[in-house]
Scaffold this motif. Structure first.
Motif, PDB file in Angstrom:
ATOM      1  N   UNK A  90      36.774  50.532  35.045  1.00  0.00           N
ATOM      2  CA  UNK A  90      35.691  49.559  34.917  1.00  0.00           C
ATOM      3  C   UNK A  90      36.140  48.166  35.319  1.00  0.00           C
ATOM      4  N   UNK A  91      37.372  47.813  34.906  1.00  0.00           N
ATOM      5  CA  UNK A  91      37.878  46.473  35.211  1.00  0.00           C
ATOM      6  C   UNK A  91      38.092  46.307  36.714  1.00  0.00           C
ATOM      7  N   UNK A 146      34.950  45.829  38.378  1.00  0.00           N
ATOM      8  CA  UNK A 146      34.492  44.451  38.162  1.00  0.00           C
ATOM      9  C   UNK A 146      35.213  43.494  39.106  1.00  0.00           C
ATOM     10  N   UNK A 147      36.530  43.724  39.360  1.00  0.00           N
ATOM     11  CA  UNK A 147      37.266  42.869  40.308  1.00  0.00           C
ATOM     12  C   UNK A 147      36.613  42.956  41.679  1.00  0.00           C
ATOM     13  N   UNK A 179      33.588  43.978  42.514  1.00  0.00           N
ATOM     14  CA  UNK A 179      32.230  43.433  42.534  1.00  0.00           C
ATOM     15  C   UNK A 179      32.259  41.909  42.500  1.00  0.00           C
ATOM     16  N   UNK A 180      33.180  41.331  41.693  1.00  0.00           N
ATOM     17  CA  UNK A 180      33.257  39.868  41.598  1.00  0.00           C
ATOM     18  C   UNK A 180      33.650  39.258  42.937  1.00  0.00           C
ATOM     19  N   UNK A 215      30.797  39.648  45.401  1.00  0.00           N
ATOM     20  CA  UNK A 215      29.685  38.765  45.046  1.00  0.00           C
ATOM     21  C   UNK A 215      30.003  37.308  45.397  1.00  0.00           C
ATOM     22  N   UNK A 216      31.242  36.873  45.055  1.00  0.00           N
ATOM     23  CA  UNK A 216      31.626  35.487  45.363  1.00  0.00           C
ATOM     24  C   UNK A 216      31.619  35.261  46.867  1.00  0.00           C
ATOM     25  N   UNK A 248      26.630  18.012  50.343  1.00  0.00           N
ATOM     26  CA  UNK A 248      26.860  17.535  48.973  1.00  0.00           C
ATOM     27  C   UNK A 248      26.623  18.675  47.987  1.00  0.00           C
ATOM     28  N   UNK A 256      37.993  28.377  38.076  1.00  0.00           N
ATOM     29  CA  UNK A 256      39.008  29.419  38.252  1.00  0.00           C
ATOM     30  C   UNK A 256      40.421  28.846  38.112  1.00  0.00           C
ATOM     31  N   UNK A 257      40.690  27.713  38.772  1.00  0.00           N
ATOM     32  CA  UNK A 257      42.056  27.198  38.811  1.00  0.00           C
ATOM     33  C   UNK A 257      42.282  25.997  37.897  1.00  0.00           C
ATOM     34  N   UNK A 288      42.234  25.405  34.804  1.00  0.00           N
ATOM     35  CA  UNK A 288      43.082  25.570  33.627  1.00  0.00           C
ATOM     36  C   UNK A 288      44.538  25.321  33.959  1.00  0.00           C
ATOM     37  N   UNK A 319      45.956  21.685  42.184  1.00  0.00           N
ATOM     38  CA  UNK A 319      45.925  22.972  42.872  1.00  0.00           C
ATOM     39  C   UNK A 319      44.472  23.394  43.117  1.00  0.00           C
TER      40      UNK A 319
END
Lengths: 353, 332
Positions: free
Chosen positions: B98-99, B102-103, B105-106, B109-110, B237, B250-251, B253, B258
């Protein structure tokens, strides 16, 4: 202090209780990616539910003396907070694009509402945290919030930062002495002097390090440049810049570890104390390898990075319990909306430790 | 239904922090506690925390009381036997298949949002936004440039007037052409031409000197008018903010510096796309007015000589040879 101690039943032994964190990167990765996907599909709406889920995972993975923590945040309240944050930050950015005057007006508006939002987000965060069925809480009032999040930071500004350690001490004192666990208040006794000492040590090391590191970078740049016949003069500033950035990145954990240790070593909950033993070297190693991991995996390492950093920071903390933890009593409970919470989340004010 | 064996748990009543040792059973959908506390409640009315391998599992009562199991696996079996199922999100989270799904699909999608969704959405928004909104973005920009980079044009007034009227007489290739103001300036940034959100089109003397024929200047001005017509500035813009927000999520954090790098690289693709659109608009405008495309080819050749930047993916404009090829292919 004598009064509070007398109110507590004293048992013979005092115990050192380490925080344990059992979450793993591989389990959090799966939670993260599934919830990220759902958040994207729902245009961000699900992100509030995702936040509750991952907080519940982390809190339930954090154990002290055999019992775990729990997170109670309501996703709808968090969603409302996030929408408010988006409007405020979006409006702020847009205002400056339209006209500097409008931008300035927006800045004043933000300065007026931020202290209340920060205060409310502290309340939300603590009220929605529980341990052994007892909720934490945050008192304080609007006046104190303006004092600590508007007037004192302004003081730090007009003194060109000279008052910053003092302001930092006052803000931490406010946060820690207004927090409670059930009906028991936390207390905080670190002095402004001890904050000045930590800031001085930090700036001393940062400055000396910056000189050493940029000199080394320049020298290495020349050496490499000459060795590969590429012109050392061009390579030297480039190397110095890279080294400087790495140093900047390594020096932040020094500040963070020393301050977190100072703050928690001077925090008490009734008769119970705390000890924080973060090490600069270890924290830097974790941050740098996390950075590398995230870059090399184009972001997929992010959940592993988060768990690694959280595990080290949490497991460096010990509670010095004077006797058992069975005698805390729940306090008055009020509901706190998440408007404050969402704003703090998006612009990343460090409210956690 | 077969009852699973009772499981040891710690129960907290929500009023004090005292731990009560209890045994938990589920019979006919009712949860029974026995030991230091006795309590019975239908399981369906309680909040059961999600199944996890490493986090402690809890059952919370309405009044804030809750219990946590000591043996997680036995607790999971007890709940499963009592008919308490996991939600599909939990089942997906707890399986690697499932994970990984999800990777995939993500990422897909992105990529789809980046390549198609965001450009389309921003085009729709830009088209429906009143022109005044875009104009507001550019207020004060020309004055600032005049103060810092530009001086009064040294081009003879006669040539300025000739270029102005020649461009004014060209018919735009599509209806609803935007209003514009044309400015000539002497600059410290060398040969350049650009359109500001305020509707100001600026051409530097240095560029005009490289373009001896009026038709060549017309090609450049048509390209800039294309930027205004397509609302590229508003779209950039919008797209830029969206890309920056996602990369910061995403980055951010890890490091804000970066996070800026992928945002910049991703935004450059949008920039090159806008340049291609403007080229198409300019080519259509020349054709519409019976001007040869050779004027535009000459402009590209001039640009190629000026261009020192190395590669396609790091550049804000498509490489000149590609622009030339596109122009030649588009010829009827």
């Amino acid at each position: 202090m004598e009064n509070t101690q007398a109110a507590w039943p004293q048992e013979a032994q005092s115990r050192e209780l380490k925080l344990e964190f059992s979450a793993t990167g591989s389990e959090y990765f799966r939670i993260w990616i599934v919830n990220l996907l759902l958040s994207i599909i729902t245009l961000g709406i699900y992100s509030a539910w995702a936040k509750v889920r991952s907080n519940q995972y982390f809190y339930s993975s954090t154990r002290l003396d055999g019992s775990s923590f729990e997170y109670h945040g309501n996703p709808k309240a968090i969603l409302k907070g996030r929408i408010l944050a988006l409007v405020l930050i979006g409006g702020y950015n847009l205002a400056f694009k339209i006209s500097p005057l409008l931008g300035l007006a927006m800045m004043v508006l933000l300065a007026v509402v931020m202290p209340v939002l920060v205060w409310r987000s502290m309340q939300f965060k603590l009220y929605n945290t529980s341990y052994r069925g007892i909720r934490f809480g945050f008192d304080g009032d609007k006046g104190a919030a303006y004092m600590h999040y508007l007037w004192l930071p302004l003081l730090a500004g007009v003194t060109f930062g000279l008052a910053l350690p003092f302001v930092h001490q006052r803000v931490k004192r406010f946060q820690h002495s207004e927090s409670r666990f059930g009906s028991s208040k936390f207390s905080f006794d670190a002095t402004p002097g001890s904050f000045y000492r930590q800031y001085l040590v930090f700036f001393g090391i940062a400055l000396v390090g910056a000189i050493v590191v940029s000199t080394a970078g320049t020298a290495l740049g020349y050496a490499v440049g000459n060795a590969i016949a590429f012109g050392g003069a061009q390579l030297a500033p480039f190397f110095a810049l890279i080294f400087g950035y790495l140093w900047f990145f390594s020096i932040w954990p020094l500040f963070q570890s020393r301050l977190q240790n100072l703050i928690w070593n001077h925090t008490q909950l009734g008769p119970h104390g705390f000890r924080s033993e973060l090490k600069w070297g270890r924290l830097t190693f974790i941050y740098l390898t996390n950075l590398l991991g995230v870059i090399l995996t184009l972001g997929l390492f992010t959940p592993f990075a988060k768990v690694r950093a959280l595990k080290y920071r949490l497991e460096s903390a010990t509670m010095l319990a004077a006797g058992g933890l069975d005698d805390f009593v729940a306090g008055v409970q009020r509901d706190v909306d998440a408007a404050g919470e969402g704003v703090a989340d998006l612009i990343d004010l460090d409210l956690s430790l | 239904m077969m009852d699973a064996p009772a499981v040891a748990a710690r129960y907290f009543d929500g009023k004090t922090s005292r731990a009560h040792r209890v045994e938990v059973r589920v019979q006919d959908g009712v949860l029974h506690l026995s030991g230091e506390q006795e309590r019975a409640c239908p399981l369906a009315g309680l909040r059961v925390s999600e199944r996890s391998v490493h986090a402690v599992r809890k059952i919370t009562f309405d009044d804030g009381a809750y219990l946590e199991a000591e043996d997680r696996a036995a607790f999971d079996r007890l709940l499963l036997a009592s008919g308490h199922g996991d939600s599909w999100v939990v089942r997906m989270q707890q399986s690697w298949r499932g994970a990984l799904l999800a990777v995939g699909a993500t990422v897909a999608l992105l990529a789809a949002i980046y390549l198609y969704g965001l450009p389309a959405a921003s085009a729709v928004v830009a088209r429906h936004l009143p022109v005044q909104a875009e104009r507001m973005l550019g207020v004060g920009m020309l004055e600032m440039l005049d103060r810092h980079l530009f001086a009064k044009s040294a081009m003879p007034a006669a040539r300025q007037a000739a270029l102005r009227s020649a461009f004014a007489q060209l018919r735009p290739p599509e209806p609803d052409a935007p209003a514009y103001r044309l400015h000539f300036r002497k600059s410290s940034i060398g040969p350049n031409a650009f359109a500001l959100p305020s509707g100001d089109i600026v051409m530097t003397d240095e560029l005009a000197e490289l373009l001896p024929e009026d038709g060549q200047v017309m090609a450049v001005l048509a390209h800039e008018l294309g930027h205004l017509h397509e609302r590229h500035l508003t779209r950039r813009v919008l797209q830029g903010s969206a890309v920056a927000a996602v990369t910061a999520l995403v980055f951010g954090d890890v490091s804000n510096i970066i996070a800026g790098v992928p945002a910049l690289l991703l935004d450059l693709r949008y920039s090159r796309e806008a340049e291609r659109d403007a080229d198409d608009y300019a080519a259509a405008m020349l054709r519409h007015n019976g001007l040869p495309l050779a004027y535009m080819e000459h402009v590209f050749e001039v640009l190629e000589k000026l261009d020192k930047s190395p590669s396609g993916y790091l550049s804000s404009h498509p490489i000149t040879s590609e622009r030339l090829a596109r122009l030649r292919n588009a010829r009827p």
